[in-house]
Motif scaffolding. Structure first.
Motif, PDB file in Angstrom:
ATOM      1  N   MET A   1       0.848  -1.195   0.000  1.00 49.42           N
ATOM      2  CA  MET A   1       0.000   0.000   0.000  1.00 49.42           C
ATOM      3  C   MET A   1       0.882   1.243   0.000  1.00 49.42           C
ATOM      4  O   MET A   1       1.820   1.342   0.788  1.00 49.42           O
ATOM      5  N   LEU A   2       0.574   2.164  -0.878  1.00 49.26           N
ATOM      6  CA  LEU A   2       1.280   3.437  -0.932  1.00 49.26           C
ATOM      7  C   LEU A   2       0.302   4.552  -0.610  1.00 49.26           C
ATOM      8  O   LEU A   2      -0.803   4.578  -1.148  1.00 49.26           O
ATOM      9  N   THR A   3       0.694   5.444   0.272  1.00 44.03           N
ATOM     10  CA  THR A   3      -0.199   6.523   0.696  1.00 44.03           C
ATOM     11  C   THR A   3       0.482   7.868   0.500  1.00 44.03           C
ATOM     12  O   THR A   3       1.593   8.093   0.990  1.00 44.03           O
ATOM     13  N   TYR A   4      -0.190   8.743  -0.245  1.00 46.91           N
ATOM     14  CA  TYR A   4       0.257  10.128  -0.388  1.00 46.91           C
ATOM     15  C   TYR A   4      -0.454  10.978   0.661  1.00 46.91           C
ATOM     16  O   TYR A   4      -1.663  10.824   0.884  1.00 46.91           O
ATOM     17  N   LEU A   5       0.278  11.884   1.261  1.00 46.32           N
ATOM     18  CA  LEU A   5      -0.299  12.826   2.213  1.00 46.32           C
ATOM     19  C   LEU A   5      -0.467  14.159   1.495  1.00 46.32           C
ATOM     20  O   LEU A   5       0.511  14.855   1.205  1.00 46.32           O
ATOM     21  N   LEU A   6      -1.712  14.504   1.185  1.00 47.87           N
ATOM     22  CA  LEU A   6      -2.016  15.693   0.397  1.00 47.87           C
ATOM     23  C   LEU A   6      -2.600  16.785   1.282  1.00 47.87           C
ATOM     24  O   LEU A   6      -3.184  16.508   2.330  1.00 47.87           O
ATOM     25  N   ASP A   7      -2.458  18.022   0.821  1.00 44.77           N
ATOM     26  CA  ASP A   7      -3.116  19.131   1.502  1.00 44.77           C
ATOM     27  C   ASP A   7      -4.053  19.838   0.529  1.00 44.77           C
ATOM     28  O   ASP A   7      -4.184  19.422  -0.644  1.00 44.77           O
TER      29      ASP A   7
END
Length: 332
Positions: A1-7
């Motif tokens: 699983m790859l997770t991007y932390l976006l704003d």
């Protein structure tokens, strides 16, 4: 699983990239490695094989790993969010400018710990392989991709229009849900992608670099090819309507509808399965753009089609009335 932390800024800078070079590079997976979910590419693959004397087939084959799962990242340059429609020439120049160190490192990964093919060994022996690869891909594009690019481009642009409507109707959650069940968005700014095969996994900050979404007719599942530590967050996904690439005959409407509104307008209505521009419709139906425009004007005046501007393109689609006219006989 790859997770991007976006704003919030990343979502504001999100862009869809439609790139002929990206499609050219992704098509390499299908020359020798036949994927079971890619039946829509059968005719294209046959034509690409038939014209292999017009490009360096041995070299382009060497750009895919023996397992058929990997190509060098520099073949698909990541575009800045402000440039969502890079030309083939612009992206090819980016590819050719790849440093020798980066090109050698990524080409070496294609061996998958085995001996390189003769063509790959020759590339690895070059002081600067990227310009040679760019020249080979230019010839490959002219022979194998350019003939189908109008149809591919229509599919990609239609997909982008559809995703834009999903975003407008339901916000980011609905947009990401529409891409794949493997993509999940949370209100806390986490965009997770469940991948069977990826170079990286874990959680990665966007670094304020926005978000890039790349539809493609040459992939069958969501993918993230580039190292998330070094590039903007991005997701490649199968374009909606890719199966229509296999359709070679013009769409034809029902005889009853042809008698009601005329053959030209009825067939035009049938061709609008996805939003399309005048030039795309003219090419699909084999008539002049002016004839298409005249029919669209009449259909639009009667509430059967509608239009919207996307960038420099005006795309037409059927209204609810248009859908009812086209499909009413099927429900009888």
């Amino acid at each position: 699983m790859l997770t991007y932390l976006l704003d919030v800024g990343d979502l504001a800078d999100a862009r869809f990239v439609v790139s002929p070079l990206n499609e050219t590079a992704l098509s390499l997976f299908h020359l020798n490695h036949v994927h079971g979910t890619a039946q829509h590419l059968t005719a294209w693959r046959r034509e690409a094989d038939a014209c292999s004397d017009r490009y360096d087939r041995e070299l382009v084959d060497a750009l895919v790993s023996p397992s058929g799962k990997q190509i060098p990242d520099f073949l698909t340059p990541i575009t800045a969010p402000s440039a969502g429609r890079p030309s083939f020439e612009v992206h090819l120049a980016d590819l050719a400018a790849t440093t020798p160190e980066a090109a050698h490192a990524e080409l070496a990964e294609l061996t998958e710990d085995g001996p390189p093919s003769p063509a790959l060994a020759r590339l690895l022996a070059l002081d600067d392989p990227a310009p040679v690869i760019a020249e080979a891909l230019a010839a490959y594009y002219d022979a194998a991709i350019a003939p189908v690019w109008p149809a591919v481009h229509r599919i990609l642009e239609s997909d982008v229009t559809h995703r834009g409507r999903e975003l407008a109707i339901g916000g980011p959650a609905r947009l990401f849900e529409s891409l794949s069940p493997r993509v999940e968005w949370t209100r806390t700014g986490e965009l997770s992608v469940d991948l069977a095969c990826t170079k990286s996994s874990g959680r990665f900050s966007s670094g304020g670099r926005g978000l890039i979404l790349m539809p493609s007719v040459f992939i069958s599942r969501v993918t993230i090819a580039h190292d998330p530590r070094r590039t903007a967050p991005h997701i490649g996904y199968p374009a909606r309507g890719s199966a229509t690439l296999a359709e070679s005959s013009p769409p034809v409407a029902d005889d009853a509808l042809r008698r009601l509104i005329g053959t030209a307008k009825a067939d035009l209505l049938a061709a609008l399965g996805e939003p399309a521009a005048v030039v795309d419709l003219a090419r699909a139906l084999g008539v002049s753009p002016s004839a298409i425009s005249q029919s669209l004007k009449v259909l639009g005046a009667n509430g059967i089609v509608e239009s919207s501007r996307y960038g420099r393109r005006v795309l037409y689609r059927r209204t609810a009335l248009g859908d009812a006219l086209l499909h009413s006989r099927a429900r009888m």
